[in-house]
Design an enzyme around this catalytic site. Structure first.
Site, short mmCIF file in Angstrom:
data_model
loop_
_atom_site.label_atom_id
_atom_site.label_comp_id
_atom_site.label_asym_id
_atom_site.label_seq_id
_atom_site.Cartn_x
_atom_site.Cartn_y
_atom_site.Cartn_z
N GLY A 128 0.86 -1.33 -0.02
CA GLY A 128 -0.13 -0.02 -0.10
C GLY A 128 0.77 1.27 0.02
O GLY A 128 2.11 1.23 0.61
N VAL A 166 3.56 1.18 2.91
CA VAL A 166 3.34 -0.12 3.66
C VAL A 166 3.90 -1.16 3.20
O VAL A 166 3.96 -1.68 1.83
CB VAL A 166 1.93 -0.23 4.06
CG1 VAL A 166 1.83 -1.41 5.38
CG2 VAL A 166 1.33 1.05 4.67
N GLY A 168 0.40 5.57 0.49
CA GLY A 168 -0.54 6.87 0.70
C GLY A 168 0.32 8.10 0.73
O GLY A 168 1.58 8.01 0.04
N ASP A 184 -10.30 10.23 9.24
CA ASP A 184 -10.05 9.80 7.78
C ASP A 184 -10.60 8.25 7.88
O ASP A 184 -10.11 7.42 7.26
CB ASP A 184 -8.66 9.53 7.31
CG ASP A 184 -8.37 9.59 5.80
OD1 ASP A 184 -9.29 9.71 5.25
OD2 ASP A 184 -7.58 9.23 5.36
N LYS A 190 5.11 0.43 8.22
CA LYS A 190 4.64 1.62 7.46
C LYS A 190 5.80 2.80 7.76
O LYS A 190 6.02 2.93 8.64
CB LYS A 190 3.42 1.99 8.21
CG LYS A 190 2.76 3.33 7.77
CD LYS A 190 1.56 3.72 8.54
CE LYS A 190 0.75 4.98 7.89
NZ LYS A 190 -0.44 5.19 8.62
#
Length: 881
Positions: A660, A667, A662, A790, A682
């Site tokens: 992942g 991650v 962002g 979020d 992360k």
């Protein structure tokens, strides 16, 4: 001061007028004057103005529309202010050829050719908040020479229309969200000299003819993307290339030896790829680099290079300043050729397989400022010649096999900031001269065999921030002068033989965050002054001989942040510590004293002894039940991991382990030896504005919250990477079923063509309830209200049993009384945070309260559940309203 009525306007500072009468203002340069406020629209009345420079000020508000009607204007320089709003229409500025608006807070889309002057040469709008795609019509401006649109929020692909340009010399679009493969039509721009597409989401292989087609190329920056394949050998045909940045991609194969033909090459950065070599081949390019006589920086860190560095390495440019080879599999002795590189200021050989001693001639490289030799198999003494390096700032020699004493003479290093030599076999005492270095900030000497007392001169280190001396053989008392280190943030003295009392002067260290003195021989009482340290977050005094009453102020009221087990003489304190009540001996006769002893003290002592025995037994059982997690001091809950640990766990943060990405972080999945099971790492992109605050917010949120429906955090890492840059990461338990968004909207099909992932209605409702439980906890837990800000399906993670866990608290807000704080800063939220579509609409009335209410309800509506199900889940969340 010259702007007054007694001086003619043409003599004012920053103002120039045309020579012929009547005098008209044609030049205005007020850059770097500290100007505040807005730009007056009346500026547009100076119709003869040709040059406006208001850069490097604090101007705010919107760019006046009147500036778009100045027909004589040629240069408009508004860079590095705080201007807001959209870029106005400049189509009527027919003579404008340079528009520089970089470093502001401009929003909206990149302007099309219809809103720009027809003869524009320079468009500089880097470092703003622009969105949308790159307009294809932008390349209809036939005069456009330099286009810089980097570090915005621009997405989509690089348009193929860029190939229409015949004069474009610079195209910089790094730090955006560009997708797709390398745009082939770029190869048609033979005039291109600088190409910067770094830090995007581009993938695929680079064209094999890249260097041949762009023969005028001088700078190539494609780092931090997803490019793969081989590095084109045709780069050697771009004979003017001076900078090549291809770092943080997935390039494979060998470094082309033809790259040595680039005689203008100054910077070659190929770090964080999968480039390979062996003992027999693959390092030939190092021989060819001796032809690059202008080379100043070479980084091959974090690749798969193997073998011994050839002796010809010493023929590299005498101008070489930075040499980073860390994170490979290089072997052999310390490379002898480095002795010829007298201009070196940064040397990194860490995380390789080098053996043997570090040569004494290293001290002859007078310009060295950084030395990274950690995680090798170097042996012998640390060269005393290091004290000759008057410019040395960072010395990192972790995890080798050095023995002997810490070199004397370090007091001559007047600019030394970091001394890190943990995990070696050093013995002897800590040199007192070390603490006389005025710039020293970090001392890491844990896990050695150092002995003797702590020097009383330790209080001279006024800039000291980290003092980590754990797991040595230090003895004697802790000097009271340590309290003079008012800037210190971390003190770790655990696993030693320190004795005496804890100095009351510790209460002077107002910046202290971590204090660990566990597993020593300390005695006496705990100073109440420690409780006055408002930033103290972790306190470990366990397994000493402390006695007396435990204070009840400050951190001592937070029983999850202190460790005091193994001190049999402690009493009182917070109720949750379950310590015996402190008893006091009243003044009385000897006879009465004997009665008290017989009737009270002895029975109480028996009870305390029994309770202590049971506590020790329970502690022993708990310790053995969690043996795989046990580490000294804080390690029982938050084991320490280093950058190298995380790098090894994720195969060098390999793209194959990326699960992942962002705005602020990426991650990776990996396997840490401390746990055995898979974890999620992360890693925060600290070069991105706001990433630091996101890391702090997530740490602050997760350090004191525990709930079955929150993603379990295992530990954190705040260190430096192999290049000496700040590195921050969080380690979580890996959620095997991924995130809810992926499961709900997956397009994968099975053999029958139906969706391969299906969540039954009952399971969806269970997930909703899990999320509701998590939100009820963070909104109403005893640490104060936490607002996630979020909440969305991609931030809801699922384990093997499809139990939901809420994660990503990087935008969290903390409510204290009537205030919402973020990362420790007290603010009132007045802007939309998080992901559009998951927060309350309307900026004017937005507050923490509306965020609170929408956080309860809106994500649940995304499941397509009917009103009764939503009402049920909302009742679980909002049952206190």
């Amino acid at each position: 001061m010259s702007w007054n009525d007694s001086n003619h306007v043409c003599s004012w500072e920053g103002v120039k007028c045309r020579v012929k009468a009547p005098h008209r203002v044609i030049y205005l340069n007020l850059s770097g004057q500290g100007l505040v406020g807005t730009i007056s629209p009346s500026l547009g009345n100076l119709t003869f103005l040709r040059y406006i420079s208001l850069q490097e000020n604090l101007l705010a508000g919107q760019i006046p529309l009147s500036l778009g009607h100045m027909h004589h204007l040629k240069v408009l320089y508004l860079s590095n202010n705080t201007l807001q709003g959209e870029i106005p229409d400049f189509a009527n500025c027919s003579n404008l050829w340079a528009l520089l608006l970089n470093g502001n807070h401009l929003v909206g889309k990149v302007p099309t050719d219809a809103r720009l002057p027809p003869n524009l040469y320079f468009l500089w709008i880097v470092h703003n908040n622009l969105t949308g795609t790159i307009p294809t019509s932008l390349f209809n401006i036939t005069t456009l020479t330099k286009l810089s649109i980097g570090f915005n929020q621009i997405n989509g692909e690089v348009p193929k229309e860029i190939g229409k340009s015949r004069v474009l010399q610079l195209f910089a679009a790094s730090g955006n969200k560009l997708l797709g493969r390398f745009q082939q039509t770029i190869l048609n721009i033979s005039s291109l000299a600088d190409l910067d597409l770094g830090s995007n989401y581009l993938h695929g292989e680079l064209p094999s003819s890249l260097g041949s087609s762009l023969s005028n190329l001088q700078g190539l920056a494609l780092g931090n993307n997803f490019f793969g394949g081989h590095i084109p050998s045709s780069l050697a045909n771009a004979s003017k290339l001076s900078m090549i940045h291809l770092s943080r991609n997935n390039f494979i194969g060998m470094v082309p030896s033809s790259i040595g033909k680039l005689q203008e090459l100054s910077v070659l950065n190929l770090e964080f790829n999968q480039l390979q070599s062996s003992d027999k081949q693959g390092l030939e390019f190092m021989n060819s680099l001796s032809n690059c006589t202008k080379l100043r920086a070479l980084s091959l860190a974090k690749n798969q290079l193997e073998g011994e560095i050839p002796s010809s390495f010493g023929n590299l440019s005498m101008k070489l300043e930075l040499l980073y080879l860390g994170g490979n599999k290089l072997s052999g002795r310390f490379p002898a050729g480095i002795a010829n590189l007298h201009s070196l200021s940064g040397l990194a050989l860490n995380s390789n397989r080098f053996t043997g001693p570090v040569p004494d001639w290293l001290g002859n490289l007078k310009n060295l400022q950084i030395i990274f030799l950690a995680a090798n198999m170097f042996t012998g003494f640390i060269p005393s010649s290091l004290s000759n390096l008057s410019l040395l700032e960072n010395v990192v020699l972790d995890s080798n096999q050095f023995y002997g004493h810490i070199p004397r003479g370090l007091e001559s290093l007047k600019v030394l900031q970091v001394l890190s030599i943990p995990n070696n076999n050093l013995h002897g005492s800590i040199p007192r001269e070390l603490f006389s270095i005025p710039t020293i900030r970090e001392i890491w000497l844990y896990s050695n065999r150092l002995d003797g007392p702590l020097p009383i001169e330790i209080g001279n280190a006024k800039q000291l921030e980290h003092l980590v001396l754990s797991s040595n053989n230090l003895s004697g008392v802790i000097p009271d002068t340590l309290g003079n280190c008012e800037s210190i943030e971390e003190i770790e003295l655990d696993q030693n033989f320190l004795s005496g009392s804890i100095p009351t002067s510790f209460g002077n260290m107002e910046s202290l965050q971590v204090l660990n003195m566990s597993h020593n021989l300390l005695s006496g009482s705990i100073p109440k002054s420690i409780g006055s340290l408002k930033y103290l977050e972790q306190l470990d005094l366990s397994f000493n001989n402390l006695e007396g009453e435990v204070p009840e102020i400050g951190i001592f009221n937070n029983t999850t942040a202190i460790w005091i087990a193994g001190n049999r003489g402690l009493c009182g304190g917070a109720t949750k510590l379950h310590l015996p009540v402190c008893t006091y001996r009243p003044p009385s006769s000897t006879k009465h004293l004997r009665s008290v002893v017989l009737k009270v003290v002895i029975p109480l002592a028996c009870i305390v002894s029994l309770a202590t025995g049971i506590s020790v037994l329970l502690f022993w059982r708990k310790k053995h039940e969690r043996k795989s997690m046990s580490l000294p001091s804080f390690g029982r809950n938050f084991p320490k991991v280093s950058f190298d640990d995380l790098s090894r766990a994720t195969d060098g943060f390999s793209i194959s382990n990326l699960i992942g990405r962002g705005r602020y972080s990426s991650v990776y999945k990996g396997r840490l030896l401390q746990y055995g099971d898979m974890v999620a790492v992360k890693v925060f992109s600290l070069q991105t504005r706001g990433a630091q605050k996101s890391f702090i917010a997530e740490c602050k949120t997760l350090r004191n919250v525990r709930h079955r429906n929150l993603v379990p955090i295992l530990t954190a890492c705040s260190s430096i990477d192999s290049q000496g840059n700040d590195f921050k990461a969080l380690v979580y338990q890996l959620m095997s079923q991924g995130d809810l968004h992926m499961m709900l909207y997956s397009n994968q099909d099975d053999e029958n063509g139906s969706a391969s992932i299906h969540i039954a209605f009952a399971q969806r409702l269970s997930i909703v309830v899990d999320v509701a439980d998590a939100m009820e906890y963070v909104h109403h837990n005893n640490q104060g209200t936490i607002v996630h800000c979020d909440l969305k399906p991609s931030n809801i993670l699922l384990d093997d049993s499809l139990t939901a866990h809420v994660g990503d608290f990087g935008l969290a807000r903390f409510k204290v009384d009537c205030t919402i704080s973020s990362s420790g800063d007290s603010i009132i939220s007045s802007a939309i945070n998080g992901t559009i579509g998951y927060v309350a609409p309307g900026k004017s009335y937005f507050s923490w309260y509306t965020m609170f209410r929408w956080e309860c309800s809106l994500p649940i509506l995304k499941f397509g559940l009917n009103y009764s199900h939503v009402l049920y889940a909302l009742c679980r969340v909002c049952n206190r309203w």
